[in-house]
Write a protein that holds these residues in place. Structure first.
Motif, mmCIF file in Angstrom:
data_model
loop_
_atom_site.group_PDB
_atom_site.id
_atom_site.type_symbol
_atom_site.label_atom_id
_atom_site.label_comp_id
_atom_site.label_asym_id
_atom_site.label_seq_id
_atom_site.Cartn_x
_atom_site.Cartn_y
_atom_site.Cartn_z
ATOM 1 N N ALA A 94 52.253 -57.728 -5.068
ATOM 2 C CA ALA A 94 51.995 -59.162 -4.913
ATOM 3 C C ALA A 94 50.736 -59.555 -5.670
ATOM 4 C CB ALA A 94 51.844 -59.521 -3.433
ATOM 5 N N ALA A 95 50.782 -60.744 -6.263
ATOM 6 C CA ALA A 95 49.622 -61.262 -6.983
ATOM 7 C C ALA A 95 48.615 -61.921 -6.051
ATOM 8 C CB ALA A 95 50.071 -62.267 -8.046
ATOM 9 N N GLY A 96 49.051 -62.249 -4.834
ATOM 10 C CA GLY A 96 48.181 -62.878 -3.857
ATOM 11 C C GLY A 96 48.861 -62.864 -2.504
ATOM 12 N N VAL A 97 48.111 -63.260 -1.473
ATOM 13 C CA VAL A 97 48.668 -63.332 -0.123
ATOM 14 C C VAL A 97 48.335 -64.685 0.491
ATOM 15 C CG1 VAL A 97 48.617 -60.843 0.272
ATOM 16 C CG2 VAL A 97 46.608 -62.228 0.885
ATOM 17 N N LEU A 98 49.126 -65.043 1.473
ATOM 18 C CA LEU A 98 49.014 -66.324 2.176
ATOM 19 C C LEU A 98 48.868 -66.025 3.658
ATOM 20 C CD1 LEU A 98 49.634 -69.559 2.019
ATOM 21 C CD2 LEU A 98 51.935 -68.854 2.679
ATOM 22 N N LEU A 99 47.826 -66.579 4.291
ATOM 23 C CA LEU A 99 47.568 -66.238 5.689
ATOM 24 C C LEU A 99 47.395 -67.482 6.540
ATOM 25 C CD1 LEU A 99 46.984 -64.268 7.971
ATOM 26 C CD2 LEU A 99 44.608 -64.116 7.155
ATOM 27 N N ALA A 100 48.258 -67.595 7.550
ATOM 28 C CA ALA A 100 48.123 -68.611 8.592
ATOM 29 C C ALA A 100 47.658 -67.930 9.871
ATOM 30 C CB ALA A 100 49.460 -69.299 8.843
ATOM 31 N N PRO A 101 46.828 -68.609 10.674
ATOM 32 C CA PRO A 101 46.362 -68.022 11.933
ATOM 33 C C PRO A 101 47.417 -68.148 13.030
ATOM 34 C CG PRO A 101 45.351 -70.166 11.637
ATOM 35 C CD PRO A 101 46.168 -69.903 10.396
ATOM 36 N N VAL A 102 48.356 -67.227 13.021
ATOM 37 C CA VAL A 102 49.449 -67.234 13.989
ATOM 38 C C VAL A 102 48.906 -66.867 15.372
ATOM 39 C CG1 VAL A 102 51.683 -66.223 14.563
ATOM 40 C CG2 VAL A 102 51.037 -66.564 12.168
ATOM 41 N N SER A 103 49.415 -67.527 16.422
ATOM 42 C CA SER A 103 48.885 -67.231 17.751
ATOM 43 C C SER A 103 49.924 -67.484 18.831
ATOM 44 C CB SER A 103 47.649 -68.080 18.042
ATOM 45 O OG SER A 103 48.008 -69.447 18.166
ATOM 46 N N TYR A 104 49.699 -66.881 19.984
ATOM 47 C CA TYR A 104 50.384 -67.230 21.225
ATOM 48 C C TYR A 104 49.347 -67.867 22.148
ATOM 49 C CZ TYR A 104 53.105 -66.897 25.518
ATOM 50 O OH TYR A 104 53.774 -67.194 26.685
ATOM 51 N N GLN A 105 48.270 -67.135 22.422
ATOM 52 C CA GLN A 105 47.123 -67.743 23.084
ATOM 53 C C GLN A 105 46.380 -68.624 22.080
ATOM 54 O OE1 GLN A 105 46.264 -67.594 26.260
ATOM 55 N NE2 GLN A 105 47.989 -66.251 26.759
ATOM 56 N N PRO A 106 45.869 -69.783 22.505
ATOM 57 C CA PRO A 106 45.133 -70.648 21.574
ATOM 58 C C PRO A 106 43.936 -69.912 20.968
ATOM 59 C CG PRO A 106 45.637 -71.823 23.604
ATOM 60 C CD PRO A 106 45.992 -70.396 23.849
ATOM 61 N N LEU A 107 43.730 -70.130 19.672
ATOM 62 C CA LEU A 107 42.629 -69.483 18.968
ATOM 63 C C LEU A 107 41.414 -70.391 18.894
ATOM 64 C CD1 LEU A 107 44.610 -67.904 15.977
ATOM 65 C CD2 LEU A 107 43.817 -66.755 18.055
ATOM 66 N N THR A 108 40.235 -69.785 18.923
ATOM 67 C CA THR A 108 38.994 -70.518 18.690
ATOM 68 C C THR A 108 38.631 -70.419 17.219
ATOM 69 O OG1 THR A 108 37.530 -68.622 19.018
ATOM 70 C CG2 THR A 108 38.234 -69.841 20.999
ATOM 71 N N GLU A 109 37.658 -71.221 16.805
ATOM 72 C CA GLU A 109 37.194 -71.138 15.417
ATOM 73 C C GLU A 109 36.658 -69.742 15.100
ATOM 74 O OE1 GLU A 109 34.798 -73.988 13.580
ATOM 75 O OE2 GLU A 109 36.132 -75.675 14.013
ATOM 76 N N GLU A 110 35.962 -69.131 16.052
ATOM 77 C CA GLU A 110 35.426 -67.802 15.805
ATOM 78 C C GLU A 110 36.530 -66.762 15.705
ATOM 79 O OE1 GLU A 110 32.357 -67.073 14.817
ATOM 80 O OE2 GLU A 110 32.199 -69.272 14.846
ATOM 81 N N ASP A 111 37.599 -66.941 16.500
ATOM 82 C CA ASP A 111 38.760 -66.056 16.360
ATOM 83 C C ASP A 111 39.310 -66.115 14.940
ATOM 84 O OD1 ASP A 111 38.737 -65.381 19.100
ATOM 85 O OD2 ASP A 111 40.140 -66.978 19.618
ATOM 86 N N VAL A 112 39.483 -67.328 14.444
ATOM 87 C CA VAL A 112 40.089 -67.516 13.127
ATOM 88 C C VAL A 112 39.155 -67.031 12.030
ATOM 89 C CG1 VAL A 112 40.933 -69.241 11.488
ATOM 90 C CG2 VAL A 112 41.588 -69.367 13.898
ATOM 91 N N PHE A 113 37.878 -67.346 12.150
ATOM 92 C CA PHE A 113 36.941 -66.852 11.133
ATOM 93 C C PHE A 113 36.928 -65.326 11.124
ATOM 94 C CE2 PHE A 113 32.864 -65.385 9.531
ATOM 95 C CZ PHE A 113 32.811 -66.055 8.317
ATOM 96 N N GLY A 114 36.917 -64.729 12.303
ATOM 97 C CA GLY A 114 36.923 -63.272 12.365
ATOM 98 C C GLY A 114 38.170 -62.663 11.745
ATOM 99 N N LEU A 115 39.309 -63.309 11.947
ATOM 100 C CA LEU A 115 40.556 -62.837 11.328
ATOM 101 C C LEU A 115 40.434 -62.817 9.811
ATOM 102 C CD1 LEU A 115 43.636 -62.220 11.206
ATOM 103 C CD2 LEU A 115 43.998 -64.700 11.344
#
Length: 298
Positions: free
Chosen positions: A96-117
């Motif tokens: 792959a030349a690149g990747v695409l990432l969405a913050p998939v969740s079941y429990q709601p994510l916080t901004e820090e969760d997403v930044f850490g991901l």
């Protein structure tokens, strides 16, 4: 790679079976022949959330093998960071030349969760990453402050944003504001096909397109017009496709393009993973009429 038309094809999955690799390969090759700027495998249209790791790895490899040198961006979203890292490894191993990432969740994510991901994932990447902001699916809303933090991480190359305001002045102001927040190395891409012309006219660099994965020619015509400054031509092409946008709004874009691909004989009639049932017979007949009226035969 993160400018122009990025076309996202369907991953055909016949009910409770495995991926129809032959049909998927043909869809990818069709996009390469049409001349799209990049191909987005395993996005939301690519049904990534319904596939096993092994299926996703195979889809990534098939996409790269049949893209004829067109850059392939592979979706790597998953519930756990561990699974995202494995998907990223598989995508990179596939070429792959690149990747695409969405913050998939079941429990709601916080901004820090997403930044850490994103911090964890970018630390393990050797290819560029697209931040996928899709609140309708993930139920997470990015703030501008989070955009700015994420854009400073290594390997972040593009931001896929939700539809911009319909008012042209407000849309352009929004893009200009984002550009002040982001490094020059990070492009801004629009999504939401019905609003794509407005987003491109407002200055977005790319269109991450659902319709482009099944009907690349009209999507390319719209994109090329907007990128060349022929804004009215881009808007006219979008208005021409309004019957299709109406169907997207009514049924969801995935169900519509899946039915369209089946109608054209590009896939089998059943091409969505269960429990997704797709359009019923009446809605399929209506879609066929719309495609005929729009001359979207192939």
């Amino acid at each position: 790679m993160f400018t122009g038309l990025s076309a996202f094809p369907l991953t055909p999955v016949p009910g409770d079976g495995g991926v129809d690799e032959k049909a998927f390969a043909a869809l990818v090759h069709r996009l390469a022949v049409a001349g799209v700027d990049s191909i987005g495998a395993l996005g939301s249209t690519g049904c990534y959330a319904y596939l096993t790791r092994e299926e996703r790895a195979r889809v990534a490899r098939v996409a790269v093998e049949h893209a004829d040198g067109v850059p392939v961006v592979v979706g790597i979203g998953a519930l756990r960071t561990r699974e995202v890292l494995r998907a990223a490894e598989d995508a990179q191993n596939a070429g792959a030349a690149g990747v695409l990432l969405a913050p998939v969740s079941y429990q709601p994510l916080t901004e820090e969760d997403v930044f850490g991901l994103f911090e964890e994932v970018t630390a393990h990447l050797s290819v560029p990453l697209v931040i996928y902001d899709n609140p309708g699916t993930t139920h997470f809303t990015f703030t501008d402050e989070l955009y700015a933090r994420l854009a400073r991480l290594p390997r972040v190359a593009s931001l896929k944003i939700p539809p911009l305001p319909a008012d042209p002045a407000r849309a352009r102001a929004r893009v200009e504001h984002l550009r002040r927040l982001l490094p020059d190395t990070v492009t801004v891409g629009t999504s939401g096909d019905a609003a794509a012309a407005g987003g491109l006219n407002a200055g977005c660099d790319a269109w991450y397109s659902v319709i482009g994965g099944t009907f690349p020619e009209p999507a390319l015509a719209l994109t090329r017009a907007a990128r060349a400054g022929r804004h009215e031509r881009a808007l006219a092409e979008s208005r021409r496709l309004e019957p299709l946008w109406d169907l997207f709004a009514r049924h969801g874009s995935l169900r519509v393009v899946a039915a369209a691909a089946a109608h054209l004989g590009l896939t089998a009639h059943r091409n969505l993973p269960l429990p997704l049932r797709g359009l019923d017979a009446g809605d399929r007949a209506h879609l066929a009429t719309v495609l005929e009226q729009l001359r979207l035969h192939t």
